[in-house]
Scaffold this active site. Structure first.
Site, short mmCIF file in Angstrom:
data_model
loop_
_atom_site.label_atom_id
_atom_site.label_comp_id
_atom_site.label_asym_id
_atom_site.label_seq_id
_atom_site.Cartn_x
_atom_site.Cartn_y
_atom_site.Cartn_z
N HIS A 78 0.83 -1.22 0.00
CA HIS A 78 0.00 0.00 0.00
C HIS A 78 0.87 1.26 0.00
O HIS A 78 0.51 2.26 0.62
CB HIS A 78 -0.94 0.03 1.21
CG HIS A 78 -1.94 -1.08 1.24
ND1 HIS A 78 -3.20 -0.96 0.73
CD2 HIS A 78 -1.85 -2.35 1.72
CE1 HIS A 78 -3.86 -2.11 0.91
NE2 HIS A 78 -3.06 -2.96 1.50
N ASN A 151 -10.36 -2.90 2.50
CA ASN A 151 -10.04 -2.90 1.08
C ASN A 151 -11.30 -2.64 0.27
O ASN A 151 -12.40 -2.64 0.82
CB ASN A 151 -9.48 -4.27 0.66
CG ASN A 151 -8.00 -4.44 1.00
OD1 ASN A 151 -7.29 -3.47 1.25
ND2 ASN A 151 -7.55 -5.68 1.02
FE1 HDE Z 1 -2.50 -4.78 5.43
N1 HDE Z 1 -0.70 -3.99 5.90
N2 HDE Z 1 -1.86 -6.60 5.96
N3 HDE Z 1 -4.24 -5.63 4.80
N4 HDE Z 1 -3.15 -3.00 4.83
C1 HDE Z 1 -0.34 -2.72 5.76
O1 HDE Z 1 0.75 -1.42 7.36
C2 HDE Z 1 -0.78 -6.83 6.72
C3 HDE Z 1 -4.58 -6.94 4.87
C4 HDE Z 1 -4.41 -2.68 4.44
O2 HDE Z 1 -3.14 3.52 4.03
C5 HDE Z 1 0.98 -2.41 6.39
O3 HDE Z 1 0.91 0.81 7.61
C6 HDE Z 1 -0.72 -8.23 7.07
C7 HDE Z 1 -5.98 -7.13 4.66
C8 HDE Z 1 -4.48 -1.29 4.10
O4 HDE Z 1 -1.54 3.38 5.51
C9 HDE Z 1 1.37 -3.73 7.03
C10 HDE Z 1 -1.80 -8.81 6.48
C11 HDE Z 1 -6.47 -5.87 4.45
C12 HDE Z 1 -3.20 -0.79 4.32
C13 HDE Z 1 0.22 -4.63 6.64
C14 HDE Z 1 -2.51 -7.78 5.81
C15 HDE Z 1 -5.38 -4.95 4.54
C16 HDE Z 1 -2.40 -1.88 4.79
C17 HDE Z 1 2.00 -1.76 5.50
C18 HDE Z 1 -2.18 -10.27 6.48
C19 HDE Z 1 -7.92 -5.45 4.15
C20 HDE Z 1 -2.71 0.63 4.06
C21 HDE Z 1 2.03 -0.30 5.87
C22 HDE Z 1 -2.49 -10.74 7.76
C23 HDE Z 1 -8.84 -5.83 5.16
C24 HDE Z 1 -2.91 1.50 5.26
C25 HDE Z 1 1.18 -0.19 7.01
C26 HDE Z 1 -2.49 2.93 4.91
C27 HDE Z 1 -1.08 -1.76 5.16
C28 HDE Z 1 0.15 -5.90 7.06
C29 HDE Z 1 -3.68 -8.05 5.04
C30 HDE Z 1 -5.56 -3.54 4.35
C31 HDE Z 1 2.72 -4.29 6.62
C32 HDE Z 1 0.36 -8.87 7.90
C33 HDE Z 1 -6.75 -8.45 4.71
C34 HDE Z 1 -5.69 -0.52 3.60
O5 HDE Z 1 1.46 -3.64 8.42
#
Ligand code: HDE
Length: 697
Positions: A78, A151
């Site tokens: 992201h 999402n």
């Molecule tokens: Fe994320 N995800 N994600 N994700 N995600 C990040 O956090 C992560 C997942 C989502 O605009 C990171 O700040 C793991 C699902 C958004 O700043 C990180 C898993 C969904 C954003 C991270 C998921 C999301 C992130 C990277 C699997 C929808 C952007 C930068 C368990 C429900 C937030 C940050 C923004 C961002 C980890 C799966 C949505 C690395 C480990 C499912 C919208 O922490």
């Protein structure tokens, strides 16, 4: 910069450069970061006129030092995102469902920050990648910050957080070559996916038009996981969160997306910025699917499995409020880049469930912010700071901005009123006391093992046009995969979803012999009914409102038509841009200037939702020889857009050899009065019947 009483004037420097200087009244005098006034911002301190430069030059050294440190690590996923500010307004009190602050009274407004993003590309990639869009909302509630980090797709690729690094590694550029950027059309991605059948439902979504939205304003958002709502007395129910765009859903075609990325890589962010700046505030309604344990027990799938959704037809979405985005950010870095969402940020009235993906996320987000923002004090940064009172004994660390005063920095203490804040078992956050027990083990629940049924349900819920787009997208992506065995492995999965789809993709890839269907842990259910809510085209908006019309004009374009277009567009809340052979000095038939937004080379029709061709008859023949103008017309037609034209524009159809193909989506404007009817027709967004006539591969 320090404000003083300087007056500015222009100075020509020794190198011939022209710059404004401050001499004492209106324009403040520049300072160093230490607040010292700067005398010369053009030249470093040298020995004589020609140097060498002196190490002593603290002004130059400070400036360059700061520049060197301007970047913080971009988000691992992201990375490319765009933020805005606004508020959430509750339509009614939800007291009987939750004690969460934003939902307690009708009309209650809660300020918020939103960041919408793509997943795979780096910060500098383009907006219209085929990708999932992040939809992250930070509510600054009276009870602390609540982050709903979702999402634009309601399901996810994987069921367990431990697979997330693998998924993302596979999707991002290959480690040896560092490409391809911002796309999944490559071997690593499809290799991983084809070995991960749990991803099939999400793959149907990412290969659908949902992954190439027309703009953020025409996109849904989903909390994805099942959460809990909790009342003041501790009663809890399950909930799934939905954001529904007020303007309806809309996507672009893949061929269009590719061209938009060239014409305007910032297409989505510019759209959001422009609409907020022009006062057309984007709005989404928040919907809840609320259900209890009894529903969960009899539902076909496990409500903790994030690769599954609950069809709206089964549990209707209750609309409970709206989000309005009414402010752009003041500074991209300070807000959009530094905003730190954490799924663990919840407030009383909301709780987690045991969804293993959510549980993993709760670790990841806090961890990533510490790295990205450099320490534990990122909650002191204004965009992340709660807007309610904050009292705790956390202290020190990098860049601590709000520091405790007084003697007590521990608890318990016996300093009475001077001893700082204390816990409150009545009002404080309490987890729902869910009973859990079982052996400690690494296991996937068998209730998570049906990987194809909902993928099929999504596919059969689409219109024919949408199904074709899914097939085309799969064929395109897999055609970029170099290893035939990966392509075939994917076709084997598709056979478990829909045989027709599998055969058309196999055909498109030139696979002569269909492989056998992939081994499935669970046979695909054929009895799940269609869910019309999953289709974009079955839920068309009721008007063309919020869309953009491109009007091709030249010198001498008819003033009466221009007048009608401006009036009708305003009446229907439609934005217009005039596109012309030149960016300035175009005059209509009354010799009034037309305010042109794009020179034709920079304003291809892919930037617009519908177009009107309004050239003047004596210049149209020349225009019809111009390749870019022909592209404008050709693409509008090929992308199934509604095209209105006047008699004078006919040579443009002839030049593109389309005269014999004109259909009901190409509307001749006999008189200016027809413009209103044209815009009404445009509510259908595209003239899809044309697609099979223009797309033969
Ligand atoms: Fe994320 N995800 N994600 N994700 N995600 C990040 O956090 C992560 C997942 C989502 O605009 C990171 O700040 C793991 C699902 C958004 O700043 C990180 C898993 C969904 C954003 C991270 C998921 C999301 C992130 C990277 C699997 C929808 C952007 C930068 C368990 C429900 C937030 C940050 C923004 C961002 C980890 C799966 C949505 C690395 C480990 C499912 C919208 O922490």
């Amino acid at each position: 910069m320090k404000k003083d009483d300087s007056k500015s004037k222009t100075r020509i420097g020794d190198g011939g450069e022209v710059h404004q200087v401050s001499t004492g009244s209106d324009i403040p005098t520049m300072t160093t970061a230490q607040g010292v006034l700067v005398a010369d911002d053009q030249n470093s301190l040298k020995v004589g006129e020609r140097g060498p430069v002196l190490l002593e030059d603290q002004v130059m050294r400070e400036k360059i030092f700061h520049f060197d440190h301007e970047r913080i690590p971009e988000r691992v996923v992201h990375a490319r995102g765009f933020g805005a500010k606004g508020y959430f307004e509750a339509y009614e009190s939800l007291e009987s469902l939750t004690c969460a602050a934003p939902f307690q009274e009708k009309g209650k407004q809660t300020p918020l920050f939103i960041r919408i993003s793509t997943v795979a590309g780096n910060k500098g990639s383009f907006d219209l990648a085929r990708d999932v869009r992040g939809f992250a909302v930070k509510f600054y509630t009276d009870q602390g910050n609540w982050d709903l980090v979702g999402n634009n797709i309601p399901v996810f690729f994987i069921q367990d957080a431990i697979k997330f690094p693998d998924l993302i590694h596979a999707a991002k550029p290959a480690p040896d070559r560092g490409f391809p950027q911002a796309q999944t059309a490559h071997d690593n991605f499809w290799d991983f996916i084809s070995l991960t059948p749990e991803s099939m439902n999400m793959v149907m979504w990412t290969m659908s038009d949902r992954a190439i939205p027309r703009s953020f304003r025409f996109m849904e958002g989903f909390g994805v996981h099942t959460f809990r709502l909790v009342t003041a007395s501790g009663k809890s129910t399950f909930v799934k969160f939905h954001w529904k765009p007020k303007l309806g859903l809309q996507s672009v075609l893949w061929n269009e997306a590719v061209k938009i990325n060239g014409a305007d890589p910032d297409f989505h962010r510019r759209d959001l910025w422009d609409s907020i700046q022009s006062g057309a505030y984007p709005e989404w309604e928040l919907g809840l699917q609320v259900f209890d344990q009894e529903f969960a027990d009899q539902f076909d799938f496990d409500i903790l499995d994030p690769t599954k959704l609950i069809p709206e037809e089964l549990v209707p979405v209750k609309i409970v409020g709206k989000m309005v985005l009414n402010e752009t950010v003041d500074n991209f870095f300070a807000e959009t880049e530094q905003v730190a969402f954490c799924t663990q940020n919840i407030i009383p009235g909301i709780d987690f469930t045991d969804d293993p993906l959510l549980q993993g996320r709760n670790f990841s987000y806090l961890d990533t912010q510490t790295k990205r923002l450099g320490g534990p004090n990122f909650t002191h940064i204004p965009v992340n700071a709660p807007r309610c009172p904050v009292h705790h004994f956390q202290q020190d660390g990098h860049m601590a901005m709000t520091n405790p005063t007084g003697r007590a920095n521990y608890e318990p203490n016996s300093w009475g009123e001077n001893g700082g804040a204390r816990e409150n078992s009545e009002e404080g956050f309490k987890s729902v006391p869910v009973e859990n027990n079982g052996p400690k083990q690494r296991e996937r629940s068998p209730t998570f093992s049906d990987h194809y049924s909902q993928a099929r349900q999504f596919y059969i819920s689409q219109t024919e046009v949408e199904q074709k787009h899914i097939g085309d997208a799969l064929t395109f992506e897999l055609s970029k995969v170099e290893h035939p065995h990966i392509r075939e492995r994917m076709v084997a999965h598709l056979l478990n979803i829909d045989e027709q789809l599998a055969s058309s993709v196999a055909d498109g890839l030139g696979i002569e012999q269909l492989p056998s269907a992939a081994d499935a842990a669970c046979p695909t259910r054929q009895d799940l009914p269609e869910s019309p809510a999953l289709s974009i085209l079955k839920n068309l908006p009721s008007s063309f409102s919020g869309r953009k019309l491109g009007v091709l004009v030249t010198d001498g374009s008819p003033a009466d038509y221009l007048d009608a277009i401006r009036k009708q567009a305003e009446k229907s809340d439609v934005m217009i841009e005039f596109v012309a052979p030149t960016i300035s000095g175009v005059y209509d038939s009354n010799s009034d200037e037309i305010k042109v937004s794009q020179k034709i080379d920079g304003g291809p029709s892919v930037l617009y939702d519908a177009v009107i061709l309004l050239p003047e008859s004596t210049v149209v023949d020349d225009l019809a020889k111009d390749a870019t103008t022909k592209d404008f017309v050709n693409d509008a037609f090929a992308h199934c857009k509604f095209v209105a034209y006047t008699d004078a524009a006919k040579p443009l159809w002839e030049a593109t050899n389309l005269t014999d193909m004109l259909d009901d989506g190409c509307i001749m404007l006999d008189e200016p009065e027809n413009v209103g009817a044209f815009l009404d027709t445009c509510a259908e967004i595209r003239f899809w019947e044309r697609e099979t006539k223009v797309d033969h591969t």
